[in-house]
Design a protein around this motif. Sequence first.
Motif, short mmCIF file in Angstrom:
data_model
loop_
_atom_site.label_atom_id
_atom_site.label_comp_id
_atom_site.label_asym_id
_atom_site.label_seq_id
_atom_site.Cartn_x
_atom_site.Cartn_y
_atom_site.Cartn_z
N LEU A 139 33.74 42.64 35.15
CA LEU A 139 32.60 42.45 34.27
C LEU A 139 32.02 43.76 33.75
O LEU A 139 31.06 43.76 33.00
N GLN A 140 32.63 44.91 34.16
CA GLN A 140 32.18 46.24 33.76
C GLN A 140 30.70 46.46 34.12
O GLN A 140 29.88 46.91 33.32
N VAL A 141 30.39 46.13 35.38
CA VAL A 141 29.04 46.30 35.91
C VAL A 141 29.09 47.39 36.97
O VAL A 141 29.88 47.30 37.92
N ALA A 142 28.28 48.42 36.84
CA ALA A 142 28.30 49.54 37.78
C ALA A 142 27.32 49.37 38.94
O ALA A 142 27.50 49.95 40.00
N ASP A 143 26.28 48.56 38.77
CA ASP A 143 25.26 48.37 39.80
C ASP A 143 25.40 46.96 40.36
O ASP A 143 25.18 45.96 39.66
N LEU A 144 25.76 46.85 41.63
CA LEU A 144 26.01 45.54 42.23
C LEU A 144 24.78 44.64 42.21
O LEU A 144 24.91 43.41 42.19
N SER A 145 23.60 45.23 42.22
CA SER A 145 22.40 44.40 42.25
C SER A 145 22.22 43.60 40.96
O SER A 145 21.52 42.59 40.93
N ILE A 146 22.88 44.02 39.88
CA ILE A 146 22.85 43.25 38.64
C ILE A 146 23.51 41.89 38.86
O ILE A 146 23.10 40.88 38.29
N ILE A 147 24.50 41.86 39.73
CA ILE A 147 25.19 40.61 40.03
C ILE A 147 24.49 39.85 41.15
O ILE A 147 24.29 38.64 41.07
N THR A 148 24.10 40.55 42.20
CA THR A 148 23.65 39.86 43.41
C THR A 148 22.17 39.55 43.45
O THR A 148 21.77 38.58 44.09
N GLY A 149 21.34 40.37 42.80
CA GLY A 149 19.90 40.21 43.03
C GLY A 149 19.63 40.44 44.51
O GLY A 149 20.07 41.43 45.09
N THR A 150 18.98 39.49 45.15
CA THR A 150 18.71 39.60 46.59
C THR A 150 19.06 38.33 47.33
O THR A 150 18.71 38.16 48.48
N ASP A 151 19.80 37.43 46.66
CA ASP A 151 20.02 36.11 47.26
C ASP A 151 21.34 35.96 47.98
O ASP A 151 21.66 34.90 48.47
N SER A 180 28.40 36.36 28.37
CA SER A 180 27.95 37.39 27.43
C SER A 180 29.10 38.28 26.99
O SER A 180 29.03 38.92 25.93
N ARG A 181 30.17 38.34 27.80
CA ARG A 181 31.33 39.16 27.47
C ARG A 181 32.44 38.34 26.82
O ARG A 181 33.53 38.85 26.56
N GLY A 182 32.17 37.05 26.60
CA GLY A 182 33.16 36.20 25.95
C GLY A 182 34.37 35.90 26.80
O GLY A 182 35.46 35.62 26.28
N MET A 183 34.21 35.93 28.13
CA MET A 183 35.33 35.69 29.04
C MET A 183 35.33 34.24 29.51
O MET A 183 34.29 33.69 29.84
N SER A 184 36.50 33.66 29.56
CA SER A 184 36.61 32.31 30.10
C SER A 184 36.62 32.37 31.63
O SER A 184 36.91 33.41 32.23
N ARG A 185 36.31 31.26 32.25
CA ARG A 185 36.32 31.21 33.72
C ARG A 185 37.71 31.50 34.29
O ARG A 185 37.85 32.27 35.25
N PRO A 186 38.79 30.89 33.74
CA PRO A 186 40.13 31.20 34.28
C PRO A 186 40.48 32.68 34.19
O PRO A 186 41.12 33.23 35.10
N VAL A 187 40.08 33.34 33.10
CA VAL A 187 40.41 34.77 32.94
C VAL A 187 39.71 35.61 34.00
O VAL A 187 40.33 36.43 34.67
N LEU A 188 38.41 35.41 34.17
CA LEU A 188 37.67 36.20 35.17
C LEU A 188 38.18 35.91 36.57
O LEU A 188 38.34 36.83 37.39
N ALA A 189 38.46 34.66 36.86
CA ALA A 189 38.97 34.31 38.19
C ALA A 189 40.31 34.98 38.45
O ALA A 189 40.55 35.53 39.54
N GLN A 190 41.18 34.98 37.45
CA GLN A 190 42.50 35.58 37.62
C GLN A 190 42.40 37.07 37.87
O GLN A 190 43.16 37.65 38.65
N MET A 191 41.43 37.73 37.22
CA MET A 191 41.24 39.17 37.41
C MET A 191 40.79 39.48 38.84
O MET A 191 40.92 40.62 39.29
N CYS A 192 40.27 38.49 39.53
CA CYS A 192 39.86 38.66 40.93
C CYS A 192 40.89 38.07 41.90
O CYS A 192 40.64 38.03 43.11
N GLY A 193 42.02 37.61 41.35
CA GLY A 193 43.05 37.04 42.20
C GLY A 193 42.68 35.67 42.75
O GLY A 193 43.18 35.26 43.81
#
Length: 410
Positions: A60-72, A18-31
């Motif tokens: 990903l500019q997400v402030a609430d971790l539950s948006i990413i994790t849910g409960t799983d 949704s943010r137009g980011m490629s997988r390599p770019v996001l992965a690199q931002m996380c080292g």
Amino acid sequence: MTDADLTTGERIRALRESRGMSRPVLAQMCGRGPDWLKKIESGERELDSHTLLLQLAAALQVADLSIITGTDSPAATAAAAPLGRLAHPGMPDIWAAVMTRSLTPAAAGPADPVALQGRVDQTWRLWHTSARNRTEVGALLPGLIRDGEHAVRTLDGEQRRLAQVALSDIYRLTGQATAYVAPAELAWVVADRALTAAQAADQPAAIAAASWNLGNILRETSYPGEALRVVEEASALIRPHLDGAPEDWRGIYGALQLHAAVTAAREGREGDAWRYWEKGDQVAKNLPAAYVHPSTVFGRANVDFHAVSVATDLRKSQKAIGLADDIDPDAMPSVERRARLWVEVARGHLQRGDRTAALHVMQMAHRIGAETVRFTPSARTVAADLWRSAPRALRPEAAALAVNVGIATA
């Protein structure tokens, strides 16, 4: 399938796309590498590191971790990530000044664009010299915004052009002072107004400075390609005017090169990053040794500081620490920039796994610029990592730092 049915990996993929980011770019931002992220997104690998979760939230500019994790996920919490848009008491007044702009001139006295520019210059100095720069500058911005708008509406000719330059500076300063605390819509409005005012003034240095500001917002909202395009166009615009130009025109040109260097480094483009840095370095060599640009603080010290940032973003931690060892931080007059240097050094120590050194350096950064650390996501990420993983003997100090930065430790 509803949102509740999505796994952590599926949520990450949806947010990334949704943010137009490629997988390599996001992965690199996380080292990490793209294969790691592919396994996370497919569910082949579990996301069980809270540090990595925080890094993903920041990227990903997400402030609430539950948006990413849910409960799983074992790493799931409903707590807010110590990242993203943060609260500051000065924002309501700044919002009102920006977003309730009158369509007709106010009944005020005559405007003096030279005096207005002097006030703006003084406020930039305050931004760079105060440990409480967001609070103190934020208190002045509403008045500056209204006075700048009044000047542009009531003046004409050369006086109006000078007022447009001052207004562009005001909106650039607003962008700096509200970074990470302003709602996204205000950040974009401010950046656009700064560039529009500079273009109306038809002054290359003002246009270049406003483009530098827009590039910051584009990069921080995960549009690195657009950020590079903007700063490269601005560089091409001002370059023909540099021979015999005022020092500050060359200073903003140099700042554009350093901006591009960091942007390329965050994309993992090592060769391009150092090529841009070398261009900035050459500009600094052709300016007086003591020169400092009034808003971007481009100069010899800032070029050296950016070398540390580039190396850190490229995950060349040993080089980053070595470069930092040779820097005289007191050569940089900006408190805000010195604090951010030590945050970069702390990131380098964390990359090497030296949490003791990282904590020591982060404490230095906080002593130098408390609000810079509190309102900078990368600094908060480091503080959160230290809080959760500092050596046992240092946990009380790490917890104290987390409290000072505004990260809950309950």
